[in-house]
Design a protein around this motif. Structure first.
Motif, PDB file in Angstrom:
ATOM      1  N   VAL A 138       0.816  -1.216   0.000  1.00  0.00           N
ATOM      2  CA  VAL A 138       0.000   0.000   0.000  1.00  0.00           C
ATOM      3  C   VAL A 138       0.852   1.269   0.000  1.00  0.00           C
ATOM      4  O   VAL A 138       0.346   2.345  -0.287  1.00  0.00           O
ATOM      5  CB  VAL A 138      -0.985   0.044   1.199  1.00  0.00           C
ATOM      6  N   LEU A 139       2.160   1.135   0.331  1.00  0.00           N
ATOM      7  CA  LEU A 139       3.023   2.318   0.294  1.00  0.00           C
ATOM      8  C   LEU A 139       3.475   2.550  -1.149  1.00  0.00           C
ATOM      9  O   LEU A 139       4.629   2.370  -1.500  1.00  0.00           O
ATOM     10  CB  LEU A 139       4.236   2.129   1.201  1.00  0.00           C
ATOM     11  N   ASP A 140       2.516   2.896  -1.943  1.00  0.00           N
ATOM     12  CA  ASP A 140       2.764   3.070  -3.363  1.00  0.00           C
ATOM     13  C   ASP A 140       1.969   4.298  -3.755  1.00  0.00           C
ATOM     14  O   ASP A 140       0.835   4.465  -3.309  1.00  0.00           O
ATOM     15  CB  ASP A 140       2.266   1.808  -4.090  1.00  0.00           C
ATOM     16  N   TRP A 141       2.577   5.165  -4.548  1.00  0.00           N
ATOM     17  CA  TRP A 141       1.908   6.442  -4.811  1.00  0.00           C
ATOM     18  C   TRP A 141       0.544   6.268  -5.447  1.00  0.00           C
ATOM     19  O   TRP A 141      -0.386   7.008  -5.166  1.00  0.00           O
ATOM     20  CB  TRP A 141       2.805   7.343  -5.667  1.00  0.00           C
ATOM     21  N   HIS A 142       0.458   5.236  -6.313  1.00  0.00           N
ATOM     22  CA  HIS A 142      -0.835   5.041  -6.966  1.00  0.00           C
ATOM     23  C   HIS A 142      -1.896   4.628  -5.950  1.00  0.00           C
ATOM     24  O   HIS A 142      -3.000   5.165  -5.925  1.00  0.00           O
ATOM     25  CB  HIS A 142      -0.715   3.974  -8.054  1.00  0.00           C
ATOM     26  N   VAL A 143      -1.509   3.679  -5.083  1.00  0.00           N
ATOM     27  CA  VAL A 143      -2.480   3.193  -4.100  1.00  0.00           C
ATOM     28  C   VAL A 143      -2.892   4.328  -3.170  1.00  0.00           C
ATOM     29  O   VAL A 143      -4.077   4.567  -2.924  1.00  0.00           O
ATOM     30  CB  VAL A 143      -1.882   2.014  -3.302  1.00  0.00           C
ATOM     31  N   LEU A 144      -1.887   5.071  -2.657  1.00  0.00           N
ATOM     32  CA  LEU A 144      -2.204   6.163  -1.739  1.00  0.00           C
ATOM     33  C   LEU A 144      -3.015   7.252  -2.440  1.00  0.00           C
ATOM     34  O   LEU A 144      -3.895   7.869  -1.846  1.00  0.00           O
ATOM     35  CB  LEU A 144      -0.926   6.743  -1.135  1.00  0.00           C
ATOM     36  N   GLY A 145      -2.715   7.463  -3.723  1.00  0.00           N
ATOM     37  CA  GLY A 145      -3.476   8.446  -4.487  1.00  0.00           C
ATOM     38  C   GLY A 145      -4.939   8.048  -4.592  1.00  0.00           C
ATOM     39  O   GLY A 145      -5.844   8.860  -4.384  1.00  0.00           O
ATOM     40  N   PHE A 146      -5.165   6.762  -4.905  1.00  0.00           N
ATOM     41  CA  PHE A 146      -6.542   6.280  -4.992  1.00  0.00           C
ATOM     42  C   PHE A 146      -7.232   6.377  -3.637  1.00  0.00           C
ATOM     43  O   PHE A 146      -8.413   6.688  -3.551  1.00  0.00           O
ATOM     44  CB  PHE A 146      -6.575   4.826  -5.496  1.00  0.00           C
ATOM     45  N   LEU A 147      -6.469   6.103  -2.577  1.00  0.00           N
ATOM     46  CA  LEU A 147      -7.043   6.185  -1.235  1.00  0.00           C
ATOM     47  C   LEU A 147      -7.492   7.623  -0.939  1.00  0.00           C
ATOM     48  O   LEU A 147      -8.603   7.873  -0.478  1.00  0.00           O
ATOM     49  CB  LEU A 147      -6.027   5.724  -0.199  1.00  0.00           C
ATOM     50  N   ALA A 148      -6.591   8.569  -1.266  1.00  0.00           N
ATOM     51  CA  ALA A 148      -6.920   9.979  -1.003  1.00  0.00           C
ATOM     52  C   ALA A 148      -8.129  10.404  -1.820  1.00  0.00           C
ATOM     53  O   ALA A 148      -9.042  11.085  -1.320  1.00  0.00           O
ATOM     54  CB  ALA A 148      -5.719  10.857  -1.313  1.00  0.00           C
TER      55      ALA A 148
END
Lengths: 502, 272
Positions: A12-22
């Protein structure tokens, strides 16, 4: 174990994943804060969009919406007395009085903090006690559901405030409305007046929007010149003081525990959990008279409970593959599309993915807490919007949201009728909490009592052989008798003092 | 299906959910629209049932059927650690127990409930019926040990069976299911019972022949894609295509079946 935890974190420490989370959290905040748009709707609408991304990214987006919408539902509950989602009904009981006292900022701050605290507590439960909680949830058969509903119904008096008799009448009305539709056991139509639109009963969300949204608007219009009008415009500070935080800590944790447990039980969610938590906190609190008039403890416990229900529902979903509420039912569908089957095998074969979910939930709750605190000042400006504009907005969103729920015009009518009812009830100081409890719990209580009696072949005494039900029945009796016991103890004390004075 | 067929007809397909009354609200809504082919509906097995139940006066002959795209067989499940290892043992126990076995169903009048009644009628078994509002709570009550058995769609039970929480004793079909291939069918065990759920498309009555054909062609192309095959496999559905004439004959046949069986089944139940 440590390896799986780290792998889950790494995924989950991945910019895409965190971006989708945000993105999910922000969208969820919008869905949650608009009355009529619910977390369920947000997740349902955006599920197809996640088919084209990886499982982690899609899940991040959907969990973000879920985690964003529930705390955001408290924002309109606090600012304009209109719960954004059913889970935030109890939030309005203490949140809105705080706004009217000019402490809107503090109420929003507590909403953000207690929501996050509740959710993080429930995630701790999920991480360490997932299987015991899941076993507890599976113990819930018809008799136990009946017990839970019975306890909920017994809270009607408590949530009525000073108007107990009127509260009982409103509660009975709620129970009566819950009878409309197909009989749950025989499928015979009841009170449908021959209209097939009523076969599935009266939808709860439009009624809630009407009672709390439209009803509140009508009251404010009629009170335009009276002192009841909201906009003092004062927002005040946002962060609670250390002393205030200390008084709220216990209530927050107990709310989180109740919310997790109720959330874990399939088909019971944050709406029931937060009411039970609020009433439990009120009873055990030293300042119970403040509850419903802007108690910080009451606000904290209801916010914590409705967000803790998320962790509870996720526990049932991940360990058993059984949806704990409507949102997790959709989430299961979305996971299946990605080839992931929630259930005990997931814990055995794909632990790192389970930990990914845990970390996503943690990040989502921190994110929504930050949004809630940073956004409190700008959001509270809603109070400065000229009331007519605000009223129009509420009616507009309420109408659209009621229709969007089932694409049915009958729900819009239900919303307007409930709105007029809500207006009249407020004018007559009839509390709305009991009505809502009756409407939510009525079907659950009726169908499960009848199921339980099918299982015992009509033997009522046999029902009492179920220990969980007995606990609920005992709690119900205690909650009904408690005011009498207290009054007697007080009288005894007074007599004692009098006699010792003499 | 909508997203697969969309590319074939060059206009977006907007899905609108209209729940209520076993789908009767949606059937009536679509049937009232203009028959220009721009409003069509999803036709599940309930379109052949709702009239017999009195929910709405609508049936397959009142609409323009377009095509059928899938079928789902019912499956009988018990808890994984229950004593019954086979369908025969279970039926034997249900005959002797005279209603001691508790059978959860997904709602009175639902397609899976009919299958339970058909099982009683066809095997002489008798159950205590425990109605729930949908397959999920019914299956949960079996997993939790509150009910002894349930009947639900193959796709709904398969994940719990694979997870070792439920045991499937029979699939009510003529041929074995793709996802539960190890489970015997009722037909091979000598009990020709079972009424599958199915899924197709329909438009308002009196739609122009060429529009029906155009839409059916689009759905047929979508049906042939690997995505649809995959979706059917995952959901435990049998991919089956019937064009409008075959679908029409099948749906009318189904309606006659339910019209004749439902009154009998209701009598059977009330005599218990």
């Amino acid at each position: 174990m440590i390896g799986e935890i780290l792998a889950g974190l790494a995924a989950v420490l991945d910019w895409h994943v965190l971006g989708f989370l945000a993105a999910g959290v922000s969208l969820g905040a919008v869905f949650g804060s608009l009355p009529g748009l619910t977390a369920t709707m947000g997740v349902a609408v955006l599920t197809p969009l996640t088919f084209w991304v990886s499982a982690e990214q899609g899940l991040a987006m959907l969990l973000g919406i879920y985690c964003g919408a529930i705390p955001a539902g408290g924002i309109p509950a606090i600012l304009i007395n209109v719960p954004g989602t059913p889970a935030s009904i109890a939030t309005s009981w203490d949140g809105y009085p705080l706004t009217r006292k000019g402490q809107a900022g503090l109420a929003l701050g507590i909403n953000a903090l207690a929501s996050a605290a509740g959710q993080l507590t429930s995630i701790l439960f999920l991480a360490f006690l997932a299987f015991p909680i899941a076993r507890f949830a599976l113990q819930f058969g018809p008799a136990e559901y009946f017990g839970l509903a019975l306890l909920g119904i017994s809270l009607m008096a408590g949530v009525s405030g000073r108007h107990v008799l009127k509260g009982m009448l409103a509660g009975s009305l709620g129970l009566a409305l819950a009878l409309v539709g197909l009989d749950p056991m025989t499928a015979y139509p009841r009170y449908t007046f021959g209209m097939s639109e009523f076969l599935d009963g009266i939808s709860f969300v439009p009624v809630m929007i009407g009672l709390f949204g439209l009803g509140e608007v009508l009251v404010q219009i009629s009170d335009r010149h009276a002192s009841r009008a909201v906009s003092s415009g004062v927002i005040g500070r946002i962060m609670p003081k250390a002393a205030e935080a200390r008084t709220m800590l216990g209530a927050t944790l107990s709310g989180a525990t109740v919310g997790t447990m109720v959330g874990a039980i399939p088909a019971a969610g944050g709406d029931i959990g937060s009411v039970i938590a609020w009433e439990q906190a009120r009873r055990t609190s030293s300042d119970k008279d403040k509850f419903g008039k802007g108690s910080l403890r009451g606000l904290a416990t209801s916010c914590a409970a409705c967000n803790a229900a998320i962790g509870g529902a996720m526990t049932t979903m991940l360990t058993l593959g059984i949806p704990g509420d409507a949102v997790s039912a959709i989430l299961i569908g979305a996971l299946l599309i990605h080839g992931i089957q929630p259930g005990p095998l997931l814990f055995a074969n794909n632990q790192s993915f389970v930990f990914s979910i845990v970390f996503l939930l943690v990040f989502a709750s921190l994110l929504i807490m930050a949004i809630g605190i940073l956004g409190a000042k700008p959001l509270a400006r809603i109070l400065n919007i000229p009331p007519p504009w605000l009223w129009m907005g509420i009616v507009l969103f309420g109408t659209v949201g009621s229709y969007a729920l089932n694409n049915a015009v009958v729900d819009v009518w239900a919303m307007y009728v409930a709105g007029i009812g809500g207006f009249l009830f407020r004018k007559a100081s009839v509390p709305l909490g009991p009505l809502v409890l009756g409407l939510i719990l009525g079907p659950m209580m009726e169908s499960n009592l009848r199921r339980a009696l099918i299982l015992t072949r009509g033997d009522w005494l046999d029902l009492l052989s179920r220990p969980i039900l007995l606990v609920f029945v005992a709690a119900t009796i205690l909650s009904l008798l408690w005011p009498l016991i207290r009054a007697r103890r007080r009288a005894a004390k007074r007599n004692h003092r009098l006699s010792s004075d003499a | 299906m909508a997203s697969l067929a969309e590319g074939q007809i060059g206009v977006p397909i907007v899905c609108e959910n209209k729940p209520g009354a076993s789908g009767a609200l949606a059937f009536s809504y679509v049937a009232r629209r203009s028959a220009d082919g721009y409003t069509i509906g999803h036709a599940p097995v309930e379109i052949a049932i709702v009239r017999s139940l009195g929910y709405a006066d609508i049936g397959p002959s009142d609409v323009s059927l377009i095509c059928l795209v899938s079928k789902t067989a019912p499956a009988l499940v018990v808890q994984a650690d229950s004593p019954w290892q086979s369908f025969q043992e279970f039926i034997e126990a249900a005959r002797e127990g005279a209603g001691r076995i508790v059978m959860a169903n997904s709602g009175i009048g639902s397609i899976w409930h009919f299958n339970i009644l058909l099982m009683e009628q066809g095997t002489g078994a008798r159950f205590t019926h425990l109605p729930y509002g949908g397959s999920t709570p019914a299956l949960v009550s079996v997993i939790g040990g509150h009910a002894d058995a349930a009947v639900a769609g193959v796709g709904e039970v398969v994940s719990h069976v694979k997870a070792g929480k439920l045991r499937a004793l029979a699939v009510f079909d003529e041929t074995r299911s793709g996802v539960l291939s190890e489970v015997p069918t009722t037909h091979e065990m000598g009990f020709p019972i079972g009424a599958p759920a199915w899924s197709g498309f329909f438009g308002p009555g009196g739609m122009a022949e060429q529009r029906v054909t155009l839409l059916a062609k689009a759905f047929k192309t979508a049906f042939g894609t690997s995505e649809w095959a995959k979706l059917c496999r995952e959901r435990g559905m049998e991919a089956l295509f019937l064009d409008k004439d075959e679908f029409g004959a099948f749906a009318m046949d189904q309606q006659r079946f339910f019209e004749s069986e439902i009154p009998k089944l209701v009598r059977l139940e009330s005599s218990e």
